[in-house]
Design an enzyme around this catalytic site. Sequence first.
Site, mmCIF file in Angstrom:
data_model
loop_
_atom_site.group_PDB
_atom_site.id
_atom_site.type_symbol
_atom_site.label_atom_id
_atom_site.label_comp_id
_atom_site.label_asym_id
_atom_site.label_seq_id
_atom_site.Cartn_x
_atom_site.Cartn_y
_atom_site.Cartn_z
ATOM 1 N N GLU A 96 -1.191 5.044 13.319
ATOM 2 C CA GLU A 96 -0.810 6.246 12.582
ATOM 3 C C GLU A 96 -0.909 7.486 13.463
ATOM 4 O OE1 GLU A 96 -1.408 8.331 8.227
ATOM 5 O OE2 GLU A 96 -2.875 6.831 8.887
ATOM 6 N N CYS A 102 0.806 -1.224 0.000
ATOM 7 C CA CYS A 102 0.000 0.000 0.000
ATOM 8 C C CYS A 102 0.840 1.275 0.000
ATOM 9 C CB CYS A 102 -0.946 -0.008 1.194
ATOM 10 S SG CYS A 102 -1.942 -1.508 1.296
ATOM 11 N N LYS A 117 -9.148 8.415 1.433
ATOM 12 C CA LYS A 117 -9.742 7.071 1.376
ATOM 13 C C LYS A 117 -11.183 7.030 1.866
ATOM 14 C CE LYS A 117 -5.435 4.371 1.864
ATOM 15 N NZ LYS A 117 -4.479 5.478 2.092
ATOM 16 N N HIS A 159 -9.576 2.264 -0.572
ATOM 17 C CA HIS A 159 -8.124 2.026 -0.531
ATOM 18 C C HIS A 159 -7.667 1.472 -1.871
ATOM 19 C CE1 HIS A 159 -4.197 1.240 0.657
ATOM 20 N NE2 HIS A 159 -4.376 0.536 1.765
ATOM 21 N N PHE A 204 1.677 -3.294 3.917
ATOM 22 C CA PHE A 204 1.990 -4.622 4.451
ATOM 23 C C PHE A 204 3.480 -4.888 4.239
ATOM 24 C CE2 PHE A 204 -2.315 -7.078 4.233
ATOM 25 C CZ PHE A 204 -2.831 -6.233 5.206
ATOM 26 N N HIS A 239 -2.399 8.183 5.751
ATOM 27 C CA HIS A 239 -2.671 6.880 5.135
ATOM 28 C C HIS A 239 -4.111 6.477 5.441
ATOM 29 C CE1 HIS A 239 -1.715 3.154 3.231
ATOM 30 N NE2 HIS A 239 -1.908 2.426 4.321
#
Length: 431
Positions: free
Chosen positions: A335, A183, A356, A361, A419, A324
């Site tokens: 975050e 991502c 998002k 996403h 990830f 994010h």
Amino acid sequence: MRRRVVVTGIGAVCPLGNDVETTWQNLLAGRSGVDFIRDFPVDKLRSDIAASVKEFDVGKYLSPKEADIYGRVTHLSLAAAVEALREAGIAPLERAPAADHEAAEGAQAPGGGGLDRTRIGCLMSTGMGSVDIFEEQIARSAARGPRAVSPYFIPGVMPNGAAALIAMRYGLMGPSYNLASACATGTHSIATSALMIEAGEADVMVAGGAEAATRLNTVAGFGNAKALARALDGDPTRASRPFDRRRHGFVMGEGAGALVLEEEQHARARGAKPLALVAGFGMTTDAQHLTRPHSTGLGLALSLERALARAGVAPEAIGYINPHATSTPQGDAAEVLALRRVFGERLARIPISATKSMIGHLLGGAGAVETIAVVCSLRDQLLHPSINVDELDPDCSLDVVREQRSVDLRHALKCSAGFGGHNCALVLERA
């Protein structure tokens, strides 16, 4: 002195529009691109929603034969790159690039002055590649035997296909390849491209990311990992809700974002107008868990600190954060810890809005499209809202933008995490 990197073109295809301005106006209006999945059965899946690109006409960019060879992620990547390169004043070659160096150097572009295309590269990346082609060809082999597999299977499915296609169409003979960091892919591609320009390896880079992986098996995989949201109270548009107390997972999306990055003097010499400056970037790794973020947000915080240091600005200079913010319970919480580690108590007074919340996403494309939103904010001095923040999580003490907001903005921060523990942050500055 380090070479300065500016943005001279942007292009986007996403659930809110098939170009930048349509996307930007829909973001400002707080519209959602999330809907129920209708392309495959969802009765046995843990999630029934996604954010998909709508009414996209691949025929504007590829012949029917070419479209069959390349997967949807490459279609979307090319469309975004074409828009970005057009705004930057770089035209495609009318013929295949010449093999000799001198012919490539002689290629002209509108906007004045010649372009040395041996010094233009492309990092148009994807985290997962052409999932659609992979599934289709495996199914064909299972049903009809291995001799039924297309001879174009390998070039069609390879993740670097988009970068190669864009390079061939525009005669870009500089560094071009695919960069994959889940991502964080799109943001990493922008940072790495800026680094290559700073280092003198290229004068211009097409940088960004894309994904088109909303397929039965990928939705099953993410769903079985309990990472995906479902429609909230029967409404798919309310499912993506970063920092909200009722957030319960991310919404899969598809799309592509491309930016043309250029050495500042090179851009000005040919009359290109800078839209923003890539002032700094930072790249780190959590080195802790394959899918969960660092428990204290340390890895992401380090990338933010490095981006600020490289930009030569203090945390107090940041006037907006595009996070994010996937809308997962663990991800958003980590975050906030990372941001608080860098900005302290001032974090509660920095405007923040999550793209998002409206487009879902986009995985490998997320950071690129979200960076384009930041460029638009710097250009227009407007912030788009975060939707679906009905009740802010008490642990997320943030100034979440709920409605379009006018600002006097000079420096903005964009951060991404993927990830594998991959983190990337960008500091962008008003042109």
